[in-house]
Motif scaffolding. Sequence first.
Motif, mmCIF file in Angstrom:
data_model
loop_
_atom_site.group_PDB
_atom_site.id
_atom_site.type_symbol
_atom_site.label_atom_id
_atom_site.label_comp_id
_atom_site.label_asym_id
_atom_site.label_seq_id
_atom_site.Cartn_x
_atom_site.Cartn_y
_atom_site.Cartn_z
ATOM 1 N N CYS A 218 35.069 42.362 32.491
ATOM 2 C CA CYS A 218 34.744 41.121 33.187
ATOM 3 C C CYS A 218 33.547 41.308 34.116
ATOM 4 O O CYS A 218 32.772 40.375 34.330
ATOM 5 C CB CYS A 218 35.958 40.638 33.989
ATOM 6 S SG CYS A 218 35.719 39.041 34.804
ATOM 7 N N SER B 137 35.864 33.796 31.420
ATOM 8 C CA SER B 137 37.195 33.161 31.396
ATOM 9 C C SER B 137 37.957 33.554 30.139
ATOM 10 O O SER B 137 39.160 33.841 30.191
ATOM 11 C CB SER B 137 37.033 31.642 31.455
ATOM 12 O OG SER B 137 36.363 31.235 32.618
ATOM 13 N N ARG C 271 39.244 37.010 30.578
ATOM 14 C CA ARG C 271 40.432 37.068 31.446
ATOM 15 C C ARG C 271 41.677 36.561 30.714
ATOM 16 O O ARG C 271 42.778 37.051 30.958
ATOM 17 C CB ARG C 271 40.203 36.251 32.711
ATOM 18 C CG ARG C 271 39.164 36.793 33.655
ATOM 19 C CD ARG C 271 39.493 38.186 34.157
ATOM 20 N NE ARG C 271 39.023 39.233 33.249
ATOM 21 C CZ ARG C 271 39.329 40.512 33.343
ATOM 22 N NH1 ARG C 271 40.173 40.910 34.279
ATOM 23 N NH2 ARG C 271 38.848 41.406 32.500
ATOM 24 N N THR D 269 44.818 39.147 30.243
ATOM 25 C CA THR D 269 46.079 38.802 30.915
ATOM 26 C C THR D 269 47.137 38.308 29.938
ATOM 27 O O THR D 269 48.190 37.811 30.358
ATOM 28 C CB THR D 269 45.839 37.705 31.979
ATOM 29 O OG1 THR D 269 45.238 36.558 31.360
ATOM 30 C CG2 THR D 269 44.939 38.220 33.087
ATOM 31 N N SER E 140 39.670 42.719 24.502
ATOM 32 C CA SER E 140 38.715 42.680 25.617
ATOM 33 C C SER E 140 38.056 44.046 25.738
ATOM 34 O O SER E 140 38.651 45.005 26.235
ATOM 35 C CB SER E 140 39.436 42.319 26.924
ATOM 36 O OG SER E 140 38.575 42.427 28.018
ATOM 37 N N ALA F 58 44.205 31.055 32.129
ATOM 38 C CA ALA F 58 44.286 32.371 32.765
ATOM 39 C C ALA F 58 45.390 32.391 33.824
ATOM 40 O O ALA F 58 46.147 33.363 33.927
ATOM 41 C CB ALA F 58 42.936 32.730 33.391
ATOM 42 N N ASP G 49 43.661 43.534 37.512
ATOM 43 C CA ASP G 49 42.724 42.457 37.213
ATOM 44 C C ASP G 49 42.881 41.204 38.055
ATOM 45 O O ASP G 49 42.092 40.273 37.911
ATOM 46 C CB ASP G 49 42.862 42.055 35.739
ATOM 47 C CG ASP G 49 42.434 43.179 34.819
ATOM 48 O OD1 ASP G 49 41.402 43.800 35.098
ATOM 49 O OD2 ASP G 49 43.128 43.435 33.830
ATOM 50 N N VAL H 63 40.237 37.947 38.523
ATOM 51 C CA VAL H 63 40.677 36.604 38.159
ATOM 52 C C VAL H 63 40.468 35.653 39.331
ATOM 53 O O VAL H 63 40.009 34.518 39.157
ATOM 54 C CB VAL H 63 42.154 36.609 37.714
ATOM 55 C CG1 VAL H 63 42.661 35.186 37.528
ATOM 56 C CG2 VAL H 63 42.314 37.374 36.410
#
Length: 337
Positions: free
Chosen positions: A68, A130, A133, A137, A147, A219, A253, A257
């Motif tokens: 990210c 986004s 994330r 997640t 990811s 998210a 994370d 976020v």
Amino acid sequence: MILYSVFFLGLSVVMSLQFEISDYTVSLQRAEKYLFQYGGLILIVLGSIGCLLSWIVFSKKTLRKNSCSIYMMAFHIANFTYIITLILPSVLSIGYGMTFITSTLGLCRFSIYMAFALDIISPTCLVLASIDRILVTSPNALTRQKSTFRLAFRSIICATLFWILFHSHSLILMHVIQIALSTFICYTQSAVYLVVISYYSLLKNILIPTLLAGLGLLAVRNIRKIGHNRVVPDATTMGTVNDRGLQSIHSKDRQLVRILLIDIGIYVICVYPQTAINLYQQITQYDTKSFDQTQAEVSIQYLCSFCGFIPYCIGFYSNLIVSKTFRNEVKNIFLCK
């Protein structure tokens, strides 16, 4: 819309020469000037410093291990370029009367081209972040593995190249047009092209904030699912690799976020007023309007444009508020650690 702002600036100058200006109109013009003179200068200074510091923070070893951070680095690089190539000329033109983009045809086309491209590249980085994330997640371990750094680099490069090529039309179809004795604007001579890019800009200003809001909610939903799995674990799966992975994700994370969600929220809030005034202008473009009414619309257009500049300039400062990790990294920078 970029072209609307340029056109209304020239229209305001021409009409002020042809019509008697009321005290109300003079007050609006003075407010516009002071807003961009002082507020615009503050945005440029704080935004430039903030973008550079944000890039340094996300490139630090503790954060660059996360995919990210790659998206956020690209986001702040795009924001810094946007400030220099669009916000700075706008502030000089509206606040200080120093219009230089119409001095040559090449500069005219380049300025409009960069405005078109950067206006979409920056939120595209937020969209990609986004999606990242949402992947990381996810309760599904296989989804989380999608990811990667390679995906981040490829996505940023491909998206940037796409938008750069997609907006190349402005390098051909924009012209320097004289609308008064000593007044020039950078505009298009094609009515069809104007209609196309007007609706494109309006559609973009509606879809991008809506998409970002939707991805942000997804998210948040994933994080809540992870929190639920941590609080109420299943006795048959307690201590498994998957459960430990979910706990690790939540701890590792959540700061990123939070940063992403606040950036999305600021962007959505600041862009929607611009969308509203653009939609109003499209609906009433053929209506007969008085000079004072036209000047009021110009003032509102400038105010909405100024609000649209804010997301590109305050990301660093909002990150300081919502993220302890970000604050610690900034502190380490100033302490030379």
